[in-house]
Design a protein around this motif. Sequence first.
Motif, PDB file in Angstrom:
ATOM      1  N   SER A 153      49.939  34.293  25.833  1.00  0.00           N
ATOM      2  CA  SER A 153      48.780  34.979  26.439  1.00  0.00           C
ATOM      3  C   SER A 153      49.129  35.630  27.776  1.00  0.00           C
ATOM      4  CB  SER A 153      47.635  33.989  26.667  1.00  0.00           C
ATOM      5  OG  SER A 153      47.124  33.530  25.451  1.00  0.00           O
ATOM      6  N   SER A 154      49.702  34.860  28.688  1.00  0.00           N
ATOM      7  CA  SER A 154      50.026  35.432  30.010  1.00  0.00           C
ATOM      8  C   SER A 154      51.091  36.513  29.892  1.00  0.00           C
ATOM      9  CB  SER A 154      50.556  34.343  30.953  1.00  0.00           C
ATOM     10  OG  SER A 154      49.591  33.383  31.189  1.00  0.00           O
ATOM     11  N   THR A 155      52.054  36.261  29.004  1.00  0.00           N
ATOM     12  CA  THR A 155      53.109  37.254  28.766  1.00  0.00           C
ATOM     13  C   THR A 155      52.482  38.584  28.352  1.00  0.00           C
ATOM     14  OG1 THR A 155      54.599  35.483  28.064  1.00  0.00           O
ATOM     15  CG2 THR A 155      55.188  37.724  27.398  1.00  0.00           C
ATOM     16  N   THR A 156      51.500  38.515  27.446  1.00  0.00           N
ATOM     17  CA  THR A 156      50.858  39.717  26.913  1.00  0.00           C
ATOM     18  C   THR A 156      50.130  40.493  28.005  1.00  0.00           C
ATOM     19  OG1 THR A 156      50.523  38.548  24.830  1.00  0.00           O
ATOM     20  CG2 THR A 156      49.232  40.552  25.166  1.00  0.00           C
ATOM     21  N   VAL A 157      49.312  39.809  28.811  1.00  0.00           N
ATOM     22  CA  VAL A 157      48.543  40.555  29.814  1.00  0.00           C
ATOM     23  C   VAL A 157      49.408  40.997  30.993  1.00  0.00           C
ATOM     24  CG1 VAL A 157      46.310  39.564  29.186  1.00  0.00           C
ATOM     25  CG2 VAL A 157      47.615  38.539  31.030  1.00  0.00           C
ATOM     26  N   LEU A 158      50.620  40.433  31.093  1.00  0.00           N
ATOM     27  CA  LEU A 158      51.512  40.902  32.156  1.00  0.00           C
ATOM     28  C   LEU A 158      52.606  41.820  31.594  1.00  0.00           C
ATOM     29  CD1 LEU A 158      51.553  37.711  34.404  1.00  0.00           C
ATOM     30  CD2 LEU A 158      50.217  39.818  34.690  1.00  0.00           C
ATOM     31  N   GLY A 159      52.343  42.375  30.390  1.00  0.00           N
ATOM     32  CA  GLY A 159      53.092  43.549  29.942  1.00  0.00           C
ATOM     33  C   GLY A 159      54.206  43.381  28.927  1.00  0.00           C
ATOM     34  N   GLU A 164      46.182  44.551  26.925  1.00  0.00           N
ATOM     35  CA  GLU A 164      47.424  44.132  27.584  1.00  0.00           C
ATOM     36  C   GLU A 164      47.436  44.541  29.061  1.00  0.00           C
ATOM     37  OE1 GLU A 164      50.884  45.070  25.104  1.00  0.00           O
ATOM     38  OE2 GLU A 164      49.598  44.970  23.341  1.00  0.00           O
ATOM     39  N   VAL A 165      46.319  44.232  29.704  1.00  0.00           N
ATOM     40  CA  VAL A 165      46.154  44.513  31.133  1.00  0.00           C
ATOM     41  C   VAL A 165      45.421  43.318  31.749  1.00  0.00           C
ATOM     42  CG1 VAL A 165      45.173  46.101  32.833  1.00  0.00           C
ATOM     43  CG2 VAL A 165      45.903  46.988  30.620  1.00  0.00           C
ATOM     44  N   PRO A 166      45.896  42.795  32.896  1.00  0.00           N
ATOM     45  CA  PRO A 166      45.183  41.661  33.493  1.00  0.00           C
ATOM     46  C   PRO A 166      43.815  42.069  34.048  1.00  0.00           C
ATOM     47  CG  PRO A 166      46.975  42.363  34.914  1.00  0.00           C
ATOM     48  CD  PRO A 166      47.089  43.184  33.660  1.00  0.00           C
ATOM     49  N   LEU A 167      42.908  41.104  34.084  1.00  0.00           N
ATOM     50  CA  LEU A 167      41.518  41.361  34.478  1.00  0.00           C
ATOM     51  C   LEU A 167      41.345  42.105  35.804  1.00  0.00           C
ATOM     52  CD1 LEU A 167      38.464  40.677  33.735  1.00  0.00           C
ATOM     53  CD2 LEU A 167      38.758  38.689  35.212  1.00  0.00           C
ATOM     54  N   PRO A 168      42.035  41.705  36.889  1.00  0.00           N
ATOM     55  CA  PRO A 168      41.788  42.377  38.174  1.00  0.00           C
ATOM     56  C   PRO A 168      42.174  43.857  38.155  1.00  0.00           C
ATOM     57  CG  PRO A 168      42.978  40.321  38.513  1.00  0.00           C
ATOM     58  CD  PRO A 168      42.983  40.588  37.039  1.00  0.00           C
ATOM     59  N   ILE A 169      43.025  44.262  37.200  1.00  0.00           N
ATOM     60  CA  ILE A 169      43.421  45.666  37.109  1.00  0.00           C
ATOM     61  C   ILE A 169      42.580  46.384  36.051  1.00  0.00           C
ATOM     62  CG2 ILE A 169      45.331  47.207  36.443  1.00  0.00           C
ATOM     63  CD1 ILE A 169      47.226  45.195  37.834  1.00  0.00           C
ATOM     64  N   LEU A 170      42.321  45.722  34.916  1.00  0.00           N
ATOM     65  CA  LEU A 170      41.536  46.347  33.848  1.00  0.00           C
ATOM     66  C   LEU A 170      40.087  46.553  34.266  1.00  0.00           C
ATOM     67  CD1 LEU A 170      41.554  47.295  30.855  1.00  0.00           C
ATOM     68  CD2 LEU A 170      40.815  44.985  30.244  1.00  0.00           C
ATOM     69  N   LEU A 171      39.491  45.525  34.858  1.00  0.00           N
ATOM     70  CA  LEU A 171      38.062  45.566  35.198  1.00  0.00           C
ATOM     71  C   LEU A 171      37.862  45.058  36.627  1.00  0.00           C
ATOM     72  CD1 LEU A 171      36.917  43.900  31.877  1.00  0.00           C
ATOM     73  CD2 LEU A 171      36.429  46.271  32.505  1.00  0.00           C
ATOM     74  N   PRO A 172      38.364  45.820  37.633  1.00  0.00           N
ATOM     75  CA  PRO A 172      38.340  45.310  39.011  1.00  0.00           C
ATOM     76  C   PRO A 172      36.935  45.076  39.554  1.00  0.00           C
ATOM     77  CG  PRO A 172      39.053  47.607  38.945  1.00  0.00           C
ATOM     78  CD  PRO A 172      38.992  47.148  37.530  1.00  0.00           C
ATOM     79  N   ASN A 173      35.931  45.731  38.983  1.00  0.00           N
ATOM     80  CA  ASN A 173      34.571  45.558  39.505  1.00  0.00           C
ATOM     81  C   ASN A 173      33.714  44.621  38.662  1.00  0.00           C
ATOM     82  OD1 ASN A 173      35.124  47.386  41.630  1.00  0.00           O
ATOM     83  ND2 ASN A 173      34.849  49.071  40.179  1.00  0.00           N
ATOM     84  N   SER A 174      34.309  44.029  37.605  1.00  0.00           N
ATOM     85  CA  SER A 174      33.562  43.074  36.793  1.00  0.00           C
ATOM     86  C   SER A 174      33.277  41.827  37.626  1.00  0.00           C
ATOM     87  CB  SER A 174      34.360  42.706  35.545  1.00  0.00           C
ATOM     88  OG  SER A 174      35.553  42.027  35.918  1.00  0.00           O
ATOM     89  N   VAL A 175      32.206  41.095  37.274  1.00  0.00           N
ATOM     90  CA  VAL A 175      31.878  39.924  38.104  1.00  0.00           C
ATOM     91  C   VAL A 175      33.015  38.909  38.159  1.00  0.00           C
ATOM     92  CG1 VAL A 175      29.364  40.148  38.220  1.00  0.00           C
ATOM     93  CG2 VAL A 175      30.380  38.906  36.304  1.00  0.00           C
ATOM     94  N   PRO A 176      33.715  38.599  37.048  1.00  0.00           N
ATOM     95  CA  PRO A 176      34.811  37.624  37.220  1.00  0.00           C
ATOM     96  C   PRO A 176      35.933  38.125  38.127  1.00  0.00           C
ATOM     97  CG  PRO A 176      34.670  38.356  34.910  1.00  0.00           C
ATOM     98  CD  PRO A 176      33.486  38.913  35.616  1.00  0.00           C
ATOM     99  N   ALA A 177      36.235  39.432  38.093  1.00  0.00           N
ATOM    100  CA  ALA A 177      37.303  39.945  38.973  1.00  0.00           C
ATOM    101  C   ALA A 177      36.895  39.808  40.442  1.00  0.00           C
ATOM    102  CB  ALA A 177      37.617  41.403  38.631  1.00  0.00           C
ATOM    103  N   VAL A 178      35.618  40.111  40.734  1.00  0.00           N
ATOM    104  CA  VAL A 178      35.092  39.928  42.096  1.00  0.00           C
ATOM    105  C   VAL A 178      35.215  38.446  42.485  1.00  0.00           C
ATOM    106  CG1 VAL A 178      32.968  39.980  43.500  1.00  0.00           C
ATOM    107  CG2 VAL A 178      33.520  41.904  41.961  1.00  0.00           C
ATOM    108  N   ASP A 179      34.869  37.564  41.526  1.00  0.00           N
ATOM    109  CA  ASP A 179      34.881  36.128  41.823  1.00  0.00           C
ATOM    110  C   ASP A 179      36.305  35.595  42.020  1.00  0.00           C
ATOM    111  OD1 ASP A 179      32.150  36.219  41.666  1.00  0.00           O
ATOM    112  OD2 ASP A 179      32.034  35.409  39.626  1.00  0.00           O
TER     113      ASP A 179
END
Length: 301
Positions: free
Chosen positions: A62-68, A271-286
């Motif tokens: 999982s981590s490998t995938t979202v980190l490219g 295949e993009v981590p949350l803070p980059i894919l959806l930087p304004n989503s509530v979990p990324a803010v959190d």
Amino acid sequence: MKTSSITVDPRFRPKRRNWPLIWAYIIECGGSTKSTSATSMAVTAALRGYPSVVYDLDSNMSSTTVLGYDETSLKGKKTAIDLLYGQATLDEVALPARYRIGDGYDDEDFAPIPNLRIVPSSPTMAGADTAIAEDADRNDWFAEILRSYEGDDTVFYLDFPASYGKMPYSVLRMMDEDDSVIPSIKADPKDVKLVKRLRDELERVRDKNRGRRSVPGRPTLNHLLLTGTPTPTYNEAAARRATAAAEAKYGSVLLPYVRYSADAKKLYEDEVPLPILLPNSVPAVDYRKVMTHLGFVDQAA
Ligand SMILES: Nc1ncnc2c1ncn2[C@@H]1O[C@H](COP(=O)(O)OP(=O)(O)O)[C@@H](O)[C@H]1O
Ligand SMILES: [Mg+2]
């Protein structure tokens, strides 16, 4: 004795040791948000200027995938299993983290994530516990990485499978009170219940290593991350009950909440981590709030 020319803020080198903080995302609970939290926190800190390494120790990659990286891009490359067998060094295995921006496997299909490396996993990591069972020396694989480490990373983020087998033990025994076992769990009554089993397991590891001088042997649950917590549009009774239960039992170690978002599922497809894919989503803010709370403020600010 080794001397390093790199000076790192002492808070990332507790007891003046030569290796970074170890944050272990572990709990015997499938789909509890370990990988989402490990990668989101690591990427958030990296974007704020804190160099670090994510170790993907789960054969599901999982981590490998979202980190490219996936099995195609890892052909011929060393992975976490080579570290476990002592057949490669950290610098030979760790790859620059990146995320997908195109459809192929050329350099222009990926963008780099600064300050972050990923120790990629592979399906062969499913045999990690057996490898240690068959050769007791392999229990020292992580200790060897730490003792020979000379870099300037701030944190090693370790993403585990949902088990307390021999491979997780080989890492947990190297942790001290200054390091953190961070179970990342969903606001779900079933997840909250499983934290007690983790506490018992950590107690067992500490008991087993009490008085030993060759390893720290003191993994400590000093942070609990609760994710998928209620929002005005996600107001499930079970999530509210789980949040109240977590507060009652683990209030002293609870990190700021990471709220629910159905969009969090997109990470693995894109295949993009949350803070980059959806930087304004509530979990990324959190996750940004969580990292600020833990002292990882923006170094450019
Ligand atoms: N804040 C969130 N809100 C809702 N769903 C989430 C959130 N964070 C993660 N998820 C989802 O939870 C599922 C499990 O996450 P994952 O990080 O892969 O768990 P684990 O590594 O513990 O198996 C994924 O489908 C993910 O998209
Ligand atoms: Mg996972």
